[in-house]
Design a protein around this motif. Structure first.
Motif, mmCIF file in Angstrom:
data_model
loop_
_atom_site.group_PDB
_atom_site.id
_atom_site.type_symbol
_atom_site.label_atom_id
_atom_site.label_comp_id
_atom_site.label_asym_id
_atom_site.label_seq_id
_atom_site.Cartn_x
_atom_site.Cartn_y
_atom_site.Cartn_z
ATOM 1 N N ILE A 71 -5.804 -6.025 -1.186
ATOM 2 C CA ILE A 71 -6.480 -4.785 -1.891
ATOM 3 C C ILE A 71 -5.805 -3.675 -1.824
ATOM 4 C CG2 ILE A 71 -8.482 -3.254 -1.306
ATOM 5 C CD1 ILE A 71 -10.308 -5.718 -0.261
ATOM 6 N N ALA A 72 -5.007 -3.188 -0.714
ATOM 7 C CA ALA A 72 -4.346 -2.099 -0.445
ATOM 8 C C ALA A 72 -3.186 -1.750 -1.517
ATOM 9 C CB ALA A 72 -3.662 -1.830 0.995
ATOM 10 N N ALA A 73 -2.296 -3.132 -1.729
ATOM 11 C CA ALA A 73 -1.415 -3.085 -2.837
ATOM 12 C C ALA A 73 -1.794 -3.124 -4.088
ATOM 13 C CB ALA A 73 -0.488 -4.464 -2.432
ATOM 14 N N LEU A 74 -2.799 -3.740 -4.431
ATOM 15 C CA LEU A 74 -3.483 -3.674 -5.866
ATOM 16 C C LEU A 74 -4.080 -2.557 -6.095
ATOM 17 C CD1 LEU A 74 -4.478 -5.122 -8.361
ATOM 18 C CD2 LEU A 74 -6.479 -5.892 -7.089
ATOM 19 N N GLY A 75 -4.764 -1.518 -5.115
ATOM 20 C CA GLY A 75 -5.208 -0.409 -5.279
ATOM 21 C C GLY A 75 -3.980 0.509 -5.738
ATOM 22 N N GLY A 76 -2.806 0.399 -5.083
ATOM 23 C CA GLY A 76 -1.853 1.144 -5.289
ATOM 24 C C GLY A 76 -0.917 1.064 -6.818
ATOM 25 N N VAL A 77 -1.149 -0.203 -6.997
ATOM 26 C CA VAL A 77 -0.505 -0.572 -8.403
ATOM 27 C C VAL A 77 -1.460 -0.014 -9.498
ATOM 28 C CG1 VAL A 77 -0.180 -2.478 -9.919
ATOM 29 C CG2 VAL A 77 0.786 -2.673 -7.755
ATOM 30 N N LEU A 78 -2.758 -0.183 -9.324
ATOM 31 C CA LEU A 78 -3.801 0.234 -10.408
ATOM 32 C C LEU A 78 -3.619 1.957 -10.646
ATOM 33 C CD1 LEU A 78 -6.788 -1.995 -9.640
ATOM 34 C CD2 LEU A 78 -5.264 -2.150 -11.632
ATOM 35 N N VAL A 79 -3.585 2.593 -9.197
ATOM 36 C CA VAL A 79 -3.491 3.907 -9.341
ATOM 37 C C VAL A 79 -2.249 4.487 -10.214
ATOM 38 C CG1 VAL A 79 -2.745 6.050 -8.134
ATOM 39 C CG2 VAL A 79 -4.700 4.689 -7.265
ATOM 40 N N ILE A 80 -1.008 3.822 -10.097
ATOM 41 C CA ILE A 80 -0.054 4.017 -10.896
ATOM 42 C C ILE A 80 -0.189 3.859 -12.439
ATOM 43 C CG2 ILE A 80 2.331 3.474 -11.432
ATOM 44 C CD1 ILE A 80 2.728 3.203 -8.333
ATOM 45 N N PHE A 81 -0.825 2.915 -12.783
ATOM 46 C CA PHE A 81 -1.206 2.479 -14.017
ATOM 47 C C PHE A 81 -2.288 3.363 -14.594
ATOM 48 C CE2 PHE A 81 0.355 -2.038 -13.663
ATOM 49 C CZ PHE A 81 1.351 -1.951 -14.453
ATOM 50 N N VAL A 82 -3.197 3.618 -13.839
ATOM 51 C CA VAL A 82 -4.387 4.399 -14.586
ATOM 52 C C VAL A 82 -3.858 6.085 -14.736
ATOM 53 C CG1 VAL A 82 -6.865 5.548 -13.819
ATOM 54 C CG2 VAL A 82 -6.272 3.126 -13.534
ATOM 55 N N LEU B 202 0.839 5.461 -3.055
ATOM 56 C CA LEU B 202 1.184 5.258 -1.489
ATOM 57 C C LEU B 202 0.183 5.654 -0.536
ATOM 58 C CD1 LEU B 202 5.001 5.807 -1.931
ATOM 59 C CD2 LEU B 202 3.809 3.701 -1.965
ATOM 60 N N ALA B 203 -0.724 6.758 -0.752
ATOM 61 C CA ALA B 203 -1.510 7.357 0.022
ATOM 62 C C ALA B 203 -2.759 6.402 0.063
ATOM 63 C CB ALA B 203 -1.898 8.509 -0.294
ATOM 64 N N VAL B 204 -3.026 6.048 -1.450
ATOM 65 C CA VAL B 204 -4.214 5.187 -1.649
ATOM 66 C C VAL B 204 -4.017 3.716 -0.930
ATOM 67 C CG1 VAL B 204 -5.547 3.972 -3.353
ATOM 68 C CG2 VAL B 204 -5.149 6.348 -3.483
ATOM 69 N N THR B 205 -2.869 3.288 -0.927
ATOM 70 C CA THR B 205 -2.641 1.878 -0.399
ATOM 71 C C THR B 205 -2.646 1.991 1.152
ATOM 72 O OG1 THR B 205 -0.758 1.571 -2.084
ATOM 73 C CG2 THR B 205 -0.523 0.218 -0.005
ATOM 74 N N LEU B 206 -2.281 3.078 1.657
ATOM 75 C CA LEU B 206 -2.506 3.287 2.957
ATOM 76 C C LEU B 206 -3.789 3.392 3.582
ATOM 77 C CD1 LEU B 206 -1.292 3.819 5.966
ATOM 78 C CD2 LEU B 206 -1.059 6.184 5.252
ATOM 79 N N VAL B 207 -4.590 4.062 2.717
ATOM 80 C CA VAL B 207 -6.016 4.132 3.014
ATOM 81 C C VAL B 207 -6.744 2.862 3.066
ATOM 82 C CG1 VAL B 207 -8.251 5.422 2.432
ATOM 83 C CG2 VAL B 207 -6.141 6.849 2.756
ATOM 84 N N LEU B 208 -6.675 2.263 1.927
ATOM 85 C CA LEU B 208 -7.224 1.224 1.445
ATOM 86 C C LEU B 208 -6.941 0.022 2.580
ATOM 87 C CD1 LEU B 208 -6.859 0.677 -2.312
ATOM 88 C CD2 LEU B 208 -8.944 1.328 -0.738
ATOM 89 N N GLN B 209 -5.524 -0.074 3.175
ATOM 90 C CA GLN B 209 -5.532 -1.271 4.096
ATOM 91 C C GLN B 209 -6.093 -0.618 5.438
ATOM 92 O OE1 GLN B 209 -3.962 -3.662 4.566
ATOM 93 N NE2 GLN B 209 -3.606 -3.826 6.881
ATOM 94 N N VAL B 210 -6.425 0.583 5.832
ATOM 95 C CA VAL B 210 -6.713 0.803 7.057
ATOM 96 C C VAL B 210 -8.290 0.494 6.850
ATOM 97 C CG1 VAL B 210 -7.377 2.796 8.522
ATOM 98 C CG2 VAL B 210 -5.171 2.794 7.684
ATOM 99 N N VAL B 211 -8.939 0.969 5.670
ATOM 100 C CA VAL B 211 -10.395 0.808 5.698
ATOM 101 C C VAL B 211 -10.565 -0.678 5.452
ATOM 102 C CG1 VAL B 211 -12.319 1.219 3.919
ATOM 103 C CG2 VAL B 211 -10.643 3.125 4.353
ATOM 104 N N PHE B 212 -10.175 -1.510 4.667
ATOM 105 C CA PHE B 212 -10.423 -2.854 4.578
ATOM 106 C C PHE B 212 -9.603 -3.903 5.132
ATOM 107 C CE2 PHE B 212 -11.395 -0.783 0.383
ATOM 108 C CZ PHE B 212 -12.999 -1.130 0.148
ATOM 109 N N GLY B 213 -8.461 -3.483 5.774
ATOM 110 C CA GLY B 213 -7.869 -4.430 6.590
ATOM 111 C C GLY B 213 -6.984 -5.550 5.660
ATOM 112 N N SER B 214 -7.062 -5.195 4.535
ATOM 113 C CA SER B 214 -6.486 -6.285 3.454
ATOM 114 C C SER B 214 -5.241 -5.882 2.670
ATOM 115 C CB SER B 214 -7.568 -6.741 2.473
ATOM 116 O OG SER B 214 -7.006 -7.651 1.541
ATOM 117 N N LEU B 215 -4.289 -6.346 2.884
ATOM 118 C CA LEU B 215 -2.876 -5.817 2.198
ATOM 119 C C LEU B 215 -3.117 -6.236 0.448
ATOM 120 C CD1 LEU B 215 0.040 -7.333 4.345
ATOM 121 C CD2 LEU B 215 -0.824 -4.671 3.976
#
Length: 440
Positions: free
Chosen positions: A262-273, A247-260
């Protein structure tokens, strides 16, 4: 003007939606009506609609990915911990809880610009809490929509900076200069009217207890909290920590890239990895995410196509031009007509950000002709652009709250989100925009 394709199409859309016809079907029928009245064949109308589906493609994909992330969060059992922690602190404080939700939603537009991303993650686990407190979900929808709209109108940060820059840029393009620092002042009265609507909704209209059954969301996956977590308080596990990091990664990615996306995909991948979920569960997780958010995502796609039909046929431009012929030299009549046109156009298109450039082309010269100041013009353009966003069946300001509140099938998009937000925000905003134009 009354037989303009936009007017007739929006009336058809509203009537079908209020009659509980599926929003997607209502949008398709309304698009055909607009196309036929503009001289297009059914085939050409559908071709234009399909060609415009991509306008909200990123938003639709982000909804699906957020749905998958929400299912992962729920399966971890961390939502149960949230419920156990928050319930004793808000028992018997319904109004405070609702104002708190509105305040939290405000952060999503300016301070931490994640837009609707927090809703499918935060709201579903709180439904059990709302049920025990007998909170009317229409009040929750109203609180969420206020937080999704009012801050970007008033505060020049995050999405608010984008919105206000659009107003400044479009006004300048048509010969009227206004400073960015003045837009907040221009929007103060319209936003204050929305605040009045929020207070009325929470303290008056929806203050009575409302019963809901405790029903687990049917997301096509295992029951919430059964993937490594039980209903009892078993302490913090590795899976809980992974989910919080995601969830923290999702928040950071959204703020940095402005893309939901990228943010949501990043959060999903963190949980899998990090093994918060096994890769072999990806199919059922995707099914759960689509079940939760798929309908909302597809509505956004069809709404984009519907907006393309309205704009590509020239019906919106014709409506704005026809409205200008009614006004004469009366400032009051000009303000009333502009707010009505803004309401019709924005309900159809579903985006205040996308409506302002359409309206400004006629409104700015018209405001100059009848003697409105730049500040009053900014208030009219901003308020007219935002007015239909709250009650539109196709707006993310209404679809977002519905996505979180209807995961157990007890919240109707039109009657429980669109109608309450229309009543409590669009009606006050209509008068707020007129008052602002007359006094600034």
């Amino acid at each position: 003007m009354l037989l303009n394709p936009v007017v007739v199409s929006v009336v058809v859309l509203a009537a079908l939606s209020l009659a509980r016809v599926n929003v997607i079907v209502a949008l398709l029928i309304a698009a055909i009506v607009a196309g036929l009245m503009s001289g297009l064949s059914v085939e050409d109308t559908m071709s234009t609609l399909v060609g415009g589906l991509g306008g909200q493609g990123e938003t639709a994909l982000s909804y699906i990915l957020l749905g998958i992330l929400s299912v992962m969060v729920a399966r971890s059992g961390i939502t149960e911990k949230l419920i156990r922690w928050i319930l004793p602190r808000i028992q018997g404080k319904r109004a405070m809880t609702l104002f708190g939700i509105a305040g939290l939603a405000c952060f999503s537009q300016n301070l931490v610009p994640v837009h609707i991303a927090f809703i499918p993650i935060l709201i579903p686990p709180l439904l059990t809490v709302f049920n025990r407190m007998k909170i009317d979900r229409r009040a929750v929808a109203t609180a969420l929509t206020f937080g999704l709209k009012a801050p970007y109108m008033l505060i020049p940060l995050g999405f608010g900076l984008i919105f206000q820059n659009i107003i400044v840029g479009e006004m300048a393009a048509y010969g009227m200069e206004v400073e960015l620092s003045e837009i907040s002042l221009a929007m103060a009265i319209p936003v204050a009217s929305m605040l009045v609507g929020l207070v009325v909704a929470i303290l008056v209209t929806y203050r009575r207890p409302r019963e809901y059954r405790d029903a687990a969301p049917d997301l096509g996956v295992a029951a919430f909290g059964t993937n490594g977590a039980s209903g009892s308080d078993t302490g913090w596990t590795r899976q809980h920590i992974v989910v919080l990091i995601a969830l923290a990664v999702t928040l950071v990615l959204q703020v940095v890239f402005g893309s939901l996306v990228i943010a949501a995909l990043g959060g999903v991948l963190v949980i899998f990895v990090f093994r918060g979920e096994h890769w072999r569960t990806s199919d059922e997780l995707a099914h759960g995410g689509v079940t939760m958010m798929g309908t909302i995502a597809f509505i956004m796609l069809v709404a984009s196509g519907y907006a393309s039909v309205l704009t590509e046929t020239g019906a919106v431009d014709d409506l704005v031009t026809a409205a200008s012929g009614w006004i004469g030299d009366s400032q009051l009549l000009a303000a009333v007509v502009m707010m009505i046109v803004g309401l019709l156009v924005t309900i159809g298109i579903g985006s205040s950000f996308g409506t302002i450039p359409i309206l400004a082309a006629i409104f700015v010269p018209l405001c100059a002709a009848v003697g409105f100041s730049p500040l009053a013009t900014a208030a009219l353009v901003g308020a007219a652009g935002a007015i239909g966003d709250a009650g539109s069946p196709a707006s993310d300001s209404t679809l977002g709250p519905t996505s979180g509140l209807n995961v157990d099938g007890q919240h109707h998009h039109i009657w429980d989100t669109c109608v309450p937000t229309f009543m409590h925000f669009n009606i006050p905003l209509f008068f707020g925009g007129i008052i602002a134009a007359m006094v600034l």
